[in-house]
Write a protein that holds these residues in place. Structure first.
Motif, PDB file in Angstrom:
ATOM      1  N   VAL A   1       1.216   7.560  -7.783  1.00 45.70           N
ATOM      2  CA  VAL A   1       2.031   7.254  -6.614  1.00 45.70           C
ATOM      3  C   VAL A   1       1.344   7.836  -5.386  1.00 45.70           C
ATOM      4  N   VAL A   2       1.112   7.004  -4.367  1.00 46.42           N
ATOM      5  CA  VAL A   2       0.491   7.488  -3.128  1.00 46.42           C
ATOM      6  C   VAL A   2       1.338   7.026  -1.949  1.00 46.42           C
ATOM      7  N   THR A   3       1.970   7.970  -1.254  1.00 48.82           N
ATOM      8  CA  THR A   3       2.849   7.581  -0.143  1.00 48.82           C
ATOM      9  C   THR A   3       2.358   8.158   1.178  1.00 48.82           C
TER      10      THR A   3
ATOM     11  N   TYR B   1       1.792  12.329  -8.033  1.00 45.76           N
ATOM     12  CA  TYR B   1       2.300  11.989  -6.702  1.00 45.76           C
ATOM     13  C   TYR B   1       1.407  12.613  -5.637  1.00 45.76           C
ATOM     14  N   GLN B   2       0.864  11.793  -4.747  1.00 46.66           N
ATOM     15  CA  GLN B   2       0.060  12.294  -3.624  1.00 46.66           C
ATOM     16  C   GLN B   2       0.611  11.688  -2.350  1.00 46.66           C
ATOM     17  N   SER B   3       0.445  12.396  -1.236  1.00 51.29           N
ATOM     18  CA  SER B   3       0.881  11.778   0.009  1.00 51.29           C
ATOM     19  C   SER B   3       0.096  12.307   1.189  1.00 51.29           C
ATOM     20  N   ASP B   4      -0.067  11.449   2.174  1.00 47.10           N
ATOM     21  CA  ASP B   4      -0.636  11.887   3.446  1.00 47.10           C
ATOM     22  C   ASP B   4      -0.195  10.927   4.543  1.00 47.10           C
TER      23      ASP B   4
ATOM     24  N   LYS C   1      -6.516   8.921   5.484  1.00 42.68           N
ATOM     25  CA  LYS C   1      -6.504   9.830   4.337  1.00 42.68           C
ATOM     26  C   LYS C   1      -5.717   9.223   3.182  1.00 42.68           C
ATOM     27  N   GLN C   2      -4.628   8.512   3.513  1.00 40.90           N
ATOM     28  CA  GLN C   2      -3.843   7.888   2.449  1.00 40.90           C
ATOM     29  C   GLN C   2      -4.695   6.866   1.717  1.00 40.90           C
ATOM     30  N   SER C   3      -5.491   6.133   2.495  1.00 42.97           N
ATOM     31  CA  SER C   3      -6.378   5.150   1.901  1.00 42.97           C
ATOM     32  C   SER C   3      -7.383   5.824   0.963  1.00 42.97           C
ATOM     33  N   GLY C   4      -7.868   6.988   1.366  1.00 41.06           N
ATOM     34  CA  GLY C   4      -8.771   7.758   0.506  1.00 41.06           C
ATOM     35  C   GLY C   4      -8.089   8.202  -0.784  1.00 41.06           C
ATOM     36  N   LEU C   5      -6.818   8.594  -0.657  1.00 42.01           N
ATOM     37  CA  LEU C   5      -6.055   9.020  -1.837  1.00 42.01           C
ATOM     38  C   LEU C   5      -5.874   7.855  -2.808  1.00 42.01           C
ATOM     39  N   ILE C   6      -5.679   6.648  -2.248  1.00 43.71           N
ATOM     40  CA  ILE C   6      -5.531   5.464  -3.111  1.00 43.71           C
ATOM     41  C   ILE C   6      -6.830   5.226  -3.879  1.00 43.71           C
ATOM     42  N   ASP C   7      -7.966   5.292  -3.157  1.00 42.64           N
ATOM     43  CA  ASP C   7      -9.265   5.103  -3.818  1.00 42.64           C
ATOM     44  C   ASP C   7      -9.461   6.119  -4.937  1.00 42.64           C
ATOM     45  N   ALA C   8      -9.101   7.361  -4.651  1.00 46.09           N
ATOM     46  CA  ALA C   8      -9.261   8.413  -5.657  1.00 46.09           C
ATOM     47  C   ALA C   8      -8.400   8.118  -6.879  1.00 46.09           C
TER      48      ALA C   8
ATOM     49  N   LEU D   1       0.029   1.510 -10.032  1.00 46.10           N
ATOM     50  CA  LEU D   1      -0.091   2.223  -8.763  1.00 46.10           C
ATOM     51  C   LEU D   1       1.107   1.903  -7.882  1.00 46.10           C
ATOM     52  N   VAL D   2       1.711   2.936  -7.302  1.00 42.99           N
ATOM     53  CA  VAL D   2       2.823   2.763  -6.362  1.00 42.99           C
ATOM     54  C   VAL D   2       2.338   3.228  -4.993  1.00 42.99           C
ATOM     55  N   VAL D   3       2.486   2.368  -3.968  1.00 47.19           N
ATOM     56  CA  VAL D   3       2.002   2.711  -2.633  1.00 47.19           C
ATOM     57  C   VAL D   3       3.084   2.429  -1.600  1.00 47.19           C
ATOM     58  N   SER D   4       3.245   3.328  -0.634  1.00 45.57           N
ATOM     59  CA  SER D   4       4.078   2.994   0.526  1.00 45.57           C
ATOM     60  C   SER D   4       3.135   2.662   1.676  1.00 45.57           C
ATOM     61  N   MET D   5       3.439   1.577   2.413  1.00 46.81           N
ATOM     62  CA  MET D   5       2.503   1.125   3.451  1.00 46.81           C
ATOM     63  C   MET D   5       3.130   1.190   4.832  1.00 46.81           C
ATOM     64  N   ALA D   6       3.124   2.384   5.437  1.00 47.05           N
ATOM     65  CA  ALA D   6       3.646   2.535   6.796  1.00 47.05           C
ATOM     66  C   ALA D   6       2.699   1.854   7.772  1.00 47.05           C
ATOM     67  N   ASN D   7       1.432   1.825   7.423  1.00 46.19           N
ATOM     68  CA  ASN D   7       0.421   1.195   8.265  1.00 46.19           C
ATOM     69  C   ASN D   7      -0.392   0.244   7.396  1.00 46.19           C
ATOM     70  N   PRO D   8       0.155  -0.964   7.115  1.00 44.13           N
ATOM     71  CA  PRO D   8      -0.420  -1.860   6.114  1.00 44.13           C
ATOM     72  C   PRO D   8      -1.887  -2.211   6.376  1.00 44.13           C
ATOM     73  N   GLU D   9      -2.231  -2.509   7.648  1.00 46.99           N
ATOM     74  CA  GLU D   9      -3.602  -2.925   7.964  1.00 46.99           C
ATOM     75  C   GLU D   9      -4.624  -1.911   7.465  1.00 46.99           C
ATOM     76  N   ALA D  10      -4.315  -0.633   7.695  1.00 48.16           N
ATOM     77  CA  ALA D  10      -5.264   0.418   7.352  1.00 48.16           C
ATOM     78  C   ALA D  10      -5.420   0.577   5.843  1.00 48.16           C
ATOM     79  N   LEU D  11      -4.406   0.152   5.087  1.00 44.68           N
ATOM     80  CA  LEU D  11      -4.449   0.346   3.639  1.00 44.68           C
ATOM     81  C   LEU D  11      -4.902  -0.908   2.896  1.00 44.68           C
ATOM     82  N   LYS D  12      -5.049  -2.005   3.660  1.00 46.22           N
ATOM     83  CA  LYS D  12      -5.342  -3.311   3.072  1.00 46.22           C
ATOM     84  C   LYS D  12      -6.503  -3.243   2.080  1.00 46.22           C
ATOM     85  N   ALA D  13      -7.627  -2.710   2.545  1.00 43.14           N
ATOM     86  CA  ALA D  13      -8.842  -2.695   1.721  1.00 43.14           C
ATOM     87  C   ALA D  13      -8.626  -1.892   0.438  1.00 43.14           C
TER      88      ALA D  13
END
Lengths: 327, 346
Positions: free
Chosen positions: A48-50, A79-82, A87-94, A103-115
C-alpha cells in the motif's frame, strides 16, 4: 563540578511515583474494543502506497483498515506513504521491485504518479486506487477505485447547511495546495447558495488555527456557519466559536473521537465521514479476491465509501468505535 | 601604574538617552511592534478592541514563551531545531502516562519534566562533547523525536492523538493554572499571557543581572576566551539546552491541559518561528548579542501580524507572503537602527 543528587528529591519523588502509579481512574483511554476477525490463509503480499501525512488521523485509520484486512485475509501488508508526489512515485517503484501480489495506491496528484502506476500494471501487478484519483484510475489500468467523491461530499454538506438556514460560511483549509480540500469547499459553495470564504490554517499549529478562526468570527459577525475539512481542526473551530460568542453552526469533514463527542453534545451539527477504514480494508480484500478468484466488485465501477453523515442520532455508537482508531 | 590620562576616556564618556536606547537589542523590534499595531488598528476596529487584543496576545504568547529560552540559547551561540517538536513530546508523554498508563497526573508531569530535561541534556552534551554545530545535532534530535512522537503515539493509542485528559482526576486545578482565562475589560484573556510576561521578566533578569547571564553572553561571544578566563562554557551550554527543553515541557503541557488533547505532529515547523522571533528581537545568529525581552517583542510582532491579516480581511491564501514580508521588514529596520546606533557611538 559534580554535585550529588539531593537525597530529599529522591525521597519525595519515588514514593510519589509509586503510590500514585496505578489508579484506574486516570487511564480513561485504556482501549476496550479490539476489532475481531479470524485469519485467512491467502498469504499474498500486498503493498500500500498513499499520499497521507504520517501524523494525519484520517490516514492512520486507512492504514488500520489495510492492516486489519491483512490479518483477516492472512496476507502480509506493507504500508508506505509520502505527501510529495515525486517521493510517492519512488515508493511505488520500490514496492513494484519487490514483486507484490497486489498494489494499493492513492493518487492525490495522478499526473505525477502515472508512469509509476503504469510500470506496476505492465509488470502484471493488479492495482487498486483508493481515496483520490478516481477520474484517472481506469485509464492508468487499475482494476477499480475505492473512495468518496469530494465534490459530492461537499455538496452534501452544502445542502444540509442550507436546510439549517446557514448563509455565510467560512471553509477552513488546513493543507495548502491539496486539490481534494479545494473541491470540498467548492462543493459546499455549489449547494449553499450563499457566501463561502476559504480560510487557510496550518494543521501542525492547531492553537494558531483556533485563534485565526476566532479572529475571522470576531471580524465578520454575519458568519453563521463554519465548515472544517479535517477532524483535528474541527475541535479547535468548536472552541473558537465558543470563544467568539458566535452562534455559527459547525460541520466538519472526517471523524475522530473528539468530533463524535462534540456531535453527541450538540456542539457540532454533523460530520461527513467517508469511512477511511473501508477504503483501506476493502482494497486489500478485493485484491486478495481478485488474485484468488479473479473477482472484481461491480465489474470495475468505482466503489463509493461515502459520504455518510454522522449526526446526533448515530454519533454515540460511532464514538465508541472511534477510540479504537477504526472510525 | 601610570596616572590616568587627563583627557576623557571614550569608554566611560557620557552617552545621551536616545543613543543608550538605540543600542539596546530590543529597540528596533519595539518600534516595529508599535508600527504594526498602528497599521492593523487602522485596518480593523476589532483588532484594537479588547476581544481582538486578547486574541492576538494569545497567539503571541505561545510563540513568546518558547522564544525566550531560544533567544538565551542563541545568545549562548547555539540553535535548537528540536525546540518545536519537543513541545509535542512533552504533551504526548504526560497524556499517555496519564490516560493510558493510569499514572497520577502530577506524577506524570514530574516524569515528563525529567524526560524533557534528559532530552535537553543529550542535546547539550552532544554539542559540547563533539564540537559539532548545534544545527546538526538538534536537527538529528528534531527528526528522531518526530519519529518517536508518531511511533509511540500510534503504538499506544492506535490513533495520532492523545485525548480525554479533561476526564482525569486533578485536571481542573491544572486547567486553572495553565489553561484558564482572566477577564480583563469583560473579555477573556488566556492565563498563558501572564506566564509569558513572567518568564520574559525572569529570562531578562537572568541574562542581565546574574552570573549565569554573564556566562551566557561570554560563551556565545567568544567560547575560547571565556574558557580561558574560567567561564564554565560546557556547563552553561548544557544548562541552556536543558532550559529550552524545560520550557518545551511547560508549553506542551499548557497545550494538552488547555485543550484536553494533543496531536502527534504538534510543534513541527514551529522551531523556525521561535528563531525568527528571537532574531527580530535583536539576537544575532552568531551569538553573544540579544535580549529576552526582544524575543518576546518579536513574538508579539508575529502574533499581531498573523491575526492582523485575518482582521484586515485579506485573502488568507497569501498569508505566508504577508508574514514573510513583515518579518523581513522588521529585521531590516532592526539592522538599520542598530547600524545607526553603532555609528553614532563613535
Amino acid at each position: 563540578m559534580i554535585r550529588r543528587t539531593p537525597r530529599w528529591l529522591a525521597a519525595v519523588l519515588v514514593p510519589l511515583l509509586l503510590v500514585t502509579a496505578c489508579s484506574s481512574a486516570n487511564s480513561v483511554n485504556r482501549p476496550h474494543n479490539k476489532a475481531g476477525g479470524g485469519s485467512g490463509g491467502y498469504k499474498y503480499k500486498i503493498a500500500v502506497v498513499t499520499h497521507g501525512g504520517t501524523g494525519d488521523s484520517f490516514w492512520s485509520i486507512v492504514k488500520a483498515g489495510t492492516q486489519q484486512a491483512g490479518k483477516d485475509m492472512g496476507d502480509s501488508v506493507t504500508y508506505q506513504s509520502d505527501g510529495d508526489p515525486t517521493k510517492q512515485s519512488g515508493l511505488i517503484d520500490a514496492a513494484v521491485n519487490q514483486k507484490p501480489d497486489g498494489l494499493v495506491v492513492s493518487m492525490a496528484n495522478p499526473e505525477a504518479l502515472k508512469a509509476a502506476v503504469k510500470r506496476a500494471v505492465d509488470a502484471g501487478i493488479p492495482v487498486i486506487t483508493i481515496n483520490a484519483g478516481e477520474a484517472q484510475s481506469k485509464s492508468y489500468g487499475a482494476l477499480t477505485h475505492i473512495g468518496s467523491d469530494e465534490t459530492v461530499a461537499g455538496q452534501a454538506v452544502g445542502t444540509e447547511l442550507k436546510n439549517q438556514g446557514v448563509k455565510n460560511v467560512i471553509c477552513v483549509v488546513q493543507e495548502a495546495g491539496n486539490v481534494s480540500l479545494e473541491q470540498r469547499c467548492a462543493g459546499v459553495k455549489d449547494k449553499l447558495g450563499g457566501t463561502v470564504t476559504n480560510l487557510q490554517v496550518d494543521n501542525n499549529n492547531l492553537p494558531a488555527a483556533q485563534s485565526l478562526i476566532l479572529a475571522k468570527l470576531q471580524q465578520d459577525k454575519s458568519i453563521d456557519g463554519v465548515v472544517t475539512l479535517g477532524a483535528q481542526v474541527a475541535t479547535k473551530a468548536e472552541a473558537a466559536i465558543a470563544g467568539a460568542g458566535s452562534s455559527a453552526k459547525l460541520a466538519t469533514f472526517d471523524l475522530n473521537a473528539d468530533v463524535a463527542k462534540a456531535v453527541v453534545d450538540g456542539k457540532m451539527l454533523f460530520a461527513v465521514d467517508q469511512q477511511p477504514f473501508l477504503q483501506g480494508y476493502l482494497a486489500v480484500v478485493m485484491l486478495t479476491q481478485y488474485k484468488a478468484n479473479l473477482n472484481v466488485l461491480g465489474g470495475g465501477q468505482p466503489v463509493l465509501t461515502g459520504p455518510t453523515l454522522i449526526t446526533k442520532d448515530n454519533a454515540a455508537a460511532v464514538l465508541k468505535l472511534s477510540a479504537g482508531g477504526t472510525r | 601604574m601610570t596616572a590616568t590620562a587627563a583627557r576623557a576616556d571614550e569608554r566611560i564618556a557620557d552617552v545621551g538617552v536616545l543613543r543608550r536606547l538605540l543600542v539596546k537589542p530590543e529597540f528596533g523590534a519595539l518600534i516595529g511592534a508599535v508600527v504594526i499595531f498602528v497599521f492593523f488598528s487602522i485596518q480593523s476596529d476589532v483588532f484594537r478592541s479588547p476581544a481582538g487584543v486578547a486574541n492576538w496576545l494569545d497567539g503571541a504568547s505561545t510563540v513568546g514563551l518558547m522564544a525566550v529560552p531560544v533567544a538565551m540559547l542563541m545568545i549562548g551561540g547555539h540553535f535548537d531545531l528540536s525546540a518545536g517538536v519537543q513541545i509535542g513530546t512533552a504533551g504526548l508523554a504526560t497524556g499517555i502516562m496519564t490516560t493510558y498508563w493510569g499514572l497520577n497526573v502530577y506524577a506524570s508531569l514530574v516524569a515528563s519534566l525529567l524526560l524533557m530535561l534528559a532530552i535537553g541534556f543529550v542535546n547539550g552534551y552532544l554539542v559540547t562533547r563533539t564540537g559539532l554545530p548545534s544545527f546538526i545535532i538538534t536537527l538529528g534530535m528534531f527528526l528522531g523525536l518526530q519519529g518517536i512522537n508518531l511511533g509511540v503515539t500510534k503504538q499506544v493509542t492506535n490513533t495520532v492523538q492523545v485525548s480525554n485528559l479533561d476526564l482525569v482526576p486533578g485536571y481542573h486545578l491544572l486547567k486553572n493554572i495553565l489553561g484558564s482565562t482572566v477577564s480583563v475589560a469583560g473579555k477573556p484573556f488566556q492565563i498563558a499571557i501572564l506566564w509569558w510576561v513572567l518568564f520574559t521578566a525572569l529570562g531578562s533578569w537572568a541574562l542581565l543581572k546574574t552570573r549565569f547571564g554573564n556566562w551566557i553572553f561570554a560563551t556565545g561571544g567568544d567560547p575560547n576566551a571565556s574558557k580561558n578566563v574560567g567561564v564554565p562554557t560546557n556547563r552553561t551550554t548544557i544548562a541552556l539546552f536543558m532550559l529550552t527543553s524545560a520550557m518545551a515541557w511547560f508549553v506542551g503541557n499548557t497545550q494538552i491541559v488547555r485543550f484536553g488533547t494533543i496531536q502527534a505532529q504538534v510543534g513541527i515547523g514551529q522551531e523556525l518561528i521561535f528563531i525568527v522571533a528571537a532574531v527580530i528581537g535583536g539576537c544575532l545568529l552568531t551569538g553573544g548579542y540579544g535580549s529576552a525581552i526582544g524575543a518576546s517583542v518579536g513574538a508579539l510582532i508575529f502574533g499581531m501580524t498573523q491575526q492582523g491579516i485575518v482582521y484586515a480581511n485579506w485573502n488568507s491564501d497569501w498569508f505566508k507572503l504577508f508574514v514573510g514580508a513583515m518579518l523581513l521588514l522588521a529585521v531590516l529596520a532592526n539592522q538599520f537602527v542598530r547600524r545607526f546606533a553603532e555609528q553614532s557611538r563613535r
